[in-house]
Each structure stands twice: as C-alpha cells, then as structure tokens.
Design an enzyme around this catalytic site. Structure first.
Site, mmCIF file in Angstrom:
data_model
loop_
_atom_site.group_PDB
_atom_site.id
_atom_site.type_symbol
_atom_site.label_atom_id
_atom_site.label_comp_id
_atom_site.label_asym_id
_atom_site.label_seq_id
_atom_site.Cartn_x
_atom_site.Cartn_y
_atom_site.Cartn_z
ATOM 1 N N LYS A 1 6.532 -11.496 -4.734
ATOM 2 C CA LYS A 1 7.711 -12.299 -4.128
ATOM 3 C C LYS A 1 9.387 -11.638 -4.583
ATOM 4 O O LYS A 1 10.047 -11.495 -3.702
ATOM 5 C CB LYS A 1 7.801 -13.545 -4.777
ATOM 6 N N ASP B 1 8.493 -22.183 -1.117
ATOM 7 C CA ASP B 1 8.001 -22.733 -2.377
ATOM 8 C C ASP B 1 8.498 -24.026 -2.810
ATOM 9 O O ASP B 1 7.618 -24.707 -3.065
ATOM 10 C CB ASP B 1 8.063 -21.576 -3.593
ATOM 11 N N GLY C 1 -2.442 -27.979 -7.654
ATOM 12 C CA GLY C 1 -1.371 -27.036 -7.153
ATOM 13 C C GLY C 1 -1.971 -26.826 -5.822
ATOM 14 O O GLY C 1 -1.000 -26.166 -5.121
ATOM 15 N N THR D 1 2.253 -13.577 -1.884
ATOM 16 C CA THR D 1 1.898 -14.182 -3.280
ATOM 17 C C THR D 1 2.162 -13.228 -4.243
ATOM 18 O O THR D 1 2.740 -12.240 -4.309
ATOM 19 C CB THR D 1 0.411 -14.793 -3.208
ATOM 20 N N TYR E 1 -4.012 -23.307 -8.149
ATOM 21 C CA TYR E 1 -4.984 -24.039 -7.343
ATOM 22 C C TYR E 1 -6.512 -23.729 -7.597
ATOM 23 O O TYR E 1 -7.380 -24.252 -6.769
ATOM 24 C CB TYR E 1 -4.600 -24.225 -5.977
#
Length: 281
Positions: A67, A106, A244, A63, A223
């Site tokens: 990435k 993703d 999210g 995360t 989220y």
C-alpha cells in the site's frame, strides 16, 4: 458488452477473500466481468502498476505489503485522491481513459464495519488503542482524527514507525510499545488490531485478559480466520467484538464502483454468506 476485469494484488495473496466478494456482486448485479487475485512480489510492483492500462484491467485492489510503496510509485504518475495523498498509502487503483487513478477506501470500510455493528456509537467520547503502525493503521488513525475521536494511543513493536505516523497527524497521539499491553487496553474503549498478527493463526498477540479492567470493543482487521484468537479471547471474556470481514466487505464497496460502475448493496444475507466463505477458506 466487453467484459470488465479487475484483481487484488499482494504478497502473499492466497488468503484474500476479495475475489469471492467482487464475483458475488458481479453475478448479483448481472455485470459481465471477472475479479481475480494476482501475486505480485515487491520487486515486481512498480512495473505491474505502471503497465496497468496495457493489462486490460479496469483496476486493482492492493493489500499487504504494497500500500505505501504503491503511493511512492504513483506520486507523479497518477491522479491520487486527497485522502490517499494524506495517508501516503493506496489500496485501490483504477484506470479510466488510459489514465491511472488511486484512492484509499480502508477507513470507509473500517468505519462502516464499526457503525453497522454499533449504530449508536459516538466516537467523540471514545478512547482508542491502535495496535500497529502500517498502512491500514494510518488510514484508520487519520480517519478517527477526522471524526474527532477523543483520544488515540498507538502501540507498535518499534516506536519509530508510530512516531513518524504521529508527526504527520494534527492531533496529539500517544506512542508506546507492546509492553504491559493489558494496562493500555484497560484505559481504552476500543482496541483495534491493525497488524497481521493472528493471520492464519500465526504470530499471535499475547494478551492476559484477567489483567484487563472493564468491558471493551475489540476490532480485528484480520479476517482469516474469521474469528481470530484476538477476538475469540475477547468474546470469551465478555468484550464486544467486530471481525475483519466487516472492513473487507465495506472497503470493497467503493472499489467495486470504480471497477465496474455500480455501487453494490450490502445486506445481512450477503455478510452471512461471506462469513461462511471465510470460515471454509
């Protein structure tokens, strides 16, 4: 049977709900395993990834902010999926027979979250406004292009990063900054926040909804909190929203199979449980 272990890495990593999701599936599917979270600083990333086979981890999720850097590290060191190569961003690494493999789930998670909430949505007729130009934005934009979305506009604090992203796409993208954001939202059907703005209720995007014409779909990939200010304000002004947590759950599904050998079924009951956990977290 030997217990399989996997983890999510990032910096920071405290906010991650991935362990709750994966450990729930491990228990539900009666698989001997464990999924944890590990804080990895940028300067530690290369060593951590390249020594993965020695760590007795079957794989890791990646995360913010690792990435794109993970892709650079693994370019010559792993078998990378076509999608992750196109995106130059990785969110899933797994080990098989001491060899490192990498993928990006993703967009799979993003699209599943979108379609599960709006099953009759036709992307080919929609104009999309993407806020941000990082690794997650790249995955979503390239996925939308593949799904023949009608039009994509990218807005970012600095246009340079968005322009680099646009050059790599085969579709003409409109690039702009965050000024007069309400006008740009008015001309879109779907508005996607791919930045970390709103994470932990910090660095909020400033949107005056009274200036927006028409009803939109607002999708936030953040989220935590479950319902960000971006989403709450949109809902209070009559727009449709997607949280999210949806993307997080669905992007974890293929990763779980990579790590533990089984595709978990996702039910409404599970989603509700994960949402409850996100609200407590």
């Amino acid at each position: 049977m030997e217990e399989k272990k996997a983890a999510v890495i990032g910096y920071p990593i405290k906010h991650s709900l991935s362990p709750i999701i994966h450990n729930y599936w491990l228990k539900e599917n009666k698989i001997a395993g464990e999924y944890s979270k590990i804080e990895v600083k940028p300067q530690e990333l290369e060593k951590f990834i390249l020594t993965l086979p020695q760590k007795k981890l079957t794989g890791i999720n990646i995360t913010i902010p690792h990435k794109e850097e993970a892709y650079k590290i693994l370019q010559e060191q792993a078998e990378i999926s076509e999608l992750a190569t196109t995106l130059e961003a990785i969110n899933t690494i797994y080990v098989k027979n001491n060899k490192i493999y990498a993928d990006n789930t993703d967009y799979y998670g993003f699209k599943k979250g979108l379609i599960e909430n709006l099953p009759n949505l036709n992307l080919a007729t929609k104009e999309v406004l993407v806020i941000g130009a990082g690794g997650a934005a790249k995955a979503i934009i390239f996925g939308l292009i593949k799904d023949n979305v009608k039009k994509i506009t990218i807005i970012n604090r600095t246009k340079k990063k968005a322009e680099i992203l646009a050059k790599k796409s085969k579709k003409t993208l409109i690039i702009d900054n965050l000024d007069n954001i309400e006008h740009k939202i008015t001309h879109a059907d779907i508005v996607i926040n791919t930045t970390s703005c709103g994470l932990n209720n910090q660095n909020q995007l400033k949107i005056e909804h009274s200036k927006i014409k028409g009803k939109k779909i607002f999708y936030d990939i953040v989220y935590k909190p479950l319902n960000t200010k971006f989403l709450v304000d949109a809902k209070n002004n009559g727009h449709q929203i997607i949280a999210g947590i949806n993307m997080l759950i669905y992007q974890a599904q293929p990763a779980f199979k990579y790590f533990f050998g089984q595709t978990p079924k996702i039910t409404e009951k599970q989603i509700k449980f994960f949402e409850e956990q996100a609200e407590k977290y």
